[in-house]
Enzyme design. Structure first.
Site, PDB file in Angstrom:
ATOM      1  N   PHE A 135       0.853  -1.189   0.000  1.00 28.68           N
ATOM      2  CA  PHE A 135       0.000   0.000   0.000  1.00 28.68           C
ATOM      3  C   PHE A 135       0.886   1.235   0.000  1.00 28.68           C
ATOM      4  CE2 PHE A 135      -2.274   3.551   1.882  1.00 28.68           C
ATOM      5  CZ  PHE A 135      -3.412   3.566   1.088  1.00 28.68           C
ATOM      6  N   ASP A 220       9.330   2.482   1.877  1.00 24.41           N
ATOM      7  CA  ASP A 220       8.140   3.206   2.332  1.00 24.41           C
ATOM      8  C   ASP A 220       7.983   2.927   3.825  1.00 24.41           C
ATOM      9  OD1 ASP A 220       5.619   4.018   3.117  1.00 24.41           O
ATOM     10  OD2 ASP A 220       4.615   3.366   1.280  1.00 24.41           O
ATOM     11  N   LYS A 249       2.745   9.801   8.599  1.00 21.48           N
ATOM     12  CA  LYS A 249       1.999   9.381   9.790  1.00 21.48           C
ATOM     13  C   LYS A 249       2.526   9.982  11.104  1.00 21.48           C
ATOM     14  CE  LYS A 249      -0.714   5.628   8.127  1.00 21.48           C
ATOM     15  NZ  LYS A 249      -0.362   5.121   6.805  1.00 21.48           N
TER      16      LYS A 249
END
Ligand SMILES: *Cc1c(COP(=O)(O)O)cnc(C)c1O
Length: 388
Positions: A135, A220, A249
């Site tokens: 993702f 990532d 995040k």
């Protein structure tokens, strides 16, 4: 009209929301409109890394708001300089581009990889390998990069140039890593994909093959980074440093921010005018980020994350409904024997505990500052529900 009706009247229905109107947070607990209290095992999907409204974080952010909330990237600010310096010092990277989200950080990584290759080798070496079940975000390019067919609908045409390799399949990687490839992009632990940790052998193979062909590795670390796994970067568990690492995040403790870090090799790829962001490196976000980095660099802070993680795994593995526990540090996936993760999450909400799901697993991303007491209290609720 109550809040939910008012909200749904004009906010697009692009999320499946729980019927909870959150009003106030304090530490690792929050309360809803009706004063009901919840223990937070989700940090708003790994964002509130220091919990709700951490005192030092609030002070730092407020101080910044009161002195300078924004300036364009045509000018310099001291707080962005300080944050970049500290971030590079803590990660060992050379340069950073600041943006506002994970998807944007990955967009930046994709642009750097393609331009690095174009500058050096010319056209037709633009493909990027990503993993099945990965993702990478919700923009068109990062959706295209995401290796899950469910995301490749409605929004055609997608961006060309992404090739999917099965995670942990070295033969598949060898076959597809040809002369058209400029980068391999991966999550060391697939988050949304179900908290799956990559095999060490596979990660080693990626780095070895890429090094031979001057293919860039993009990690990532939007979910795994900033202390989540008990190291500042999850790559440290694999003794690896990617050419490019993306963060978002938890990086600014709850203020929108993304960062794309590179080694010296890629530091000058994005020359003036080739990339930009109006809000990127915003002073308030940088101040929040500095507060996070200062906490994480306190003695024993990261060790304490690993210790708390042990409490989670020990207690969870004693639960009869738990089939397995995956992840690293405070990024935890719980595979269930008979129950559905969505049902467990909904029941937890009723009982005053916020948890996340990832595919068929219950996923926990508690604030890094959570206490042993709060872990115990939250797990008691969760285990009761699972064993029900
Ligand atoms: C959350 C996430 C993203 C997307 O971040 P946004 O801030 O929602 O754009 C990308 N990659 C990974 C691994 C993530 O966990």
């Amino acid at each position: 009209m109550n809040t939910i009706e008012k909200f749904d009247k004009h906010v697009m229905h692009s999320y499946g929301r729980y019927p909870l109107v959150m009003q106030k947070g304090d530490g690792r607990k929050c309360t809803d409109e009706n004063g009901k209290e919840y223990i937070d095992f989700g940090s708003g999907i790994g964002v509130n890394s220091l919990g709700f409204c951490d005192e030092k974080w609030v002070d730092k952010v407020c101080e910044q708001v009161k002195s300078l909330q924004h300036t364009s990237n045509y000018y310099y600010t001291g707080v962005q300089a300080d944050f970049a310096g500290k971030l590079c010092e803590m990660t060992g990277y050379d340069s950073v581009f600041f943006c506002n989200s994970g998807a944007e950080a990955n967009e930046c990584a994709i642009k750097i990889a393609r331009k690095y290759s174009f500058d050096k080798y010319g056209k037709n070496r633009h493909n990027i390998i990503t993993l099945v079940n990965s993702f990478h975000g919700r923009t068109i390019a990062t959706l295209s990069a995401t290796g899950q067919e469910v995301f490749h609908n409605y929004f055609f045409p997608f961006v060309e140039g992404f090739i999917n390799v099965e995670a942990n399949n070295i033969d598949d990687l060898k076959e597809k890593l040809d002369d058209t490839v400029c980068a391999v992009m991966m999550e060391y632990i697939q988050g949304e994909g179900g908290v799956n940790v990559l095999d060490k052998d596979f990660v080693n193979a990626v780095y070895e093959l890429c090094a031979k062909k001057d293919v860039l590795v993009i990690a990532d670390e939007i979910q795994t980074g900033v202390g989540r796994t008990g190291k500042f970067l999850a790559g440290e568990h694999f003794c690896k440093k990617a050419d490019i690492t993306t963060l978002a995040k938890g990086i600014a403790g709850g203020i929108p921010m993304g960062a794309c870090l590179t080694t010296e090799k890629c530091s000058n790829v994005l020359s003036a005018g080739t990339h930009g962001s109006t809000f990127g490196g915003n002073p308030i976000a940088c101040a929040g980020g500095l507060a996070v980095l200062e906490r994480l660099s306190e003695e024993n802070f990261l060790e304490s994350v690993s210790e708390k993680a042990k409490t989670f795994t020990e207690k969870l593995s004693q639960c009869s409904e738990v089939k397995s526990v995956s992840g690293m540090g405070l990024m935890i996936g719980i595979e269930l024997k008979t129950k559905k993760s969505a049902d467990v999450a909904r029941k937890a909400l009723d009982k005053g505990l916020l948890v996340l799901t990832a595919k068929n697993k219950v996923r926990l991303l508690p604030p890094l500052t959570i206490s042993e007491q709060e872990i115990g209290d939250g797990l008691e609720i969760l285990i009761d529900i699972m064993e029900e």
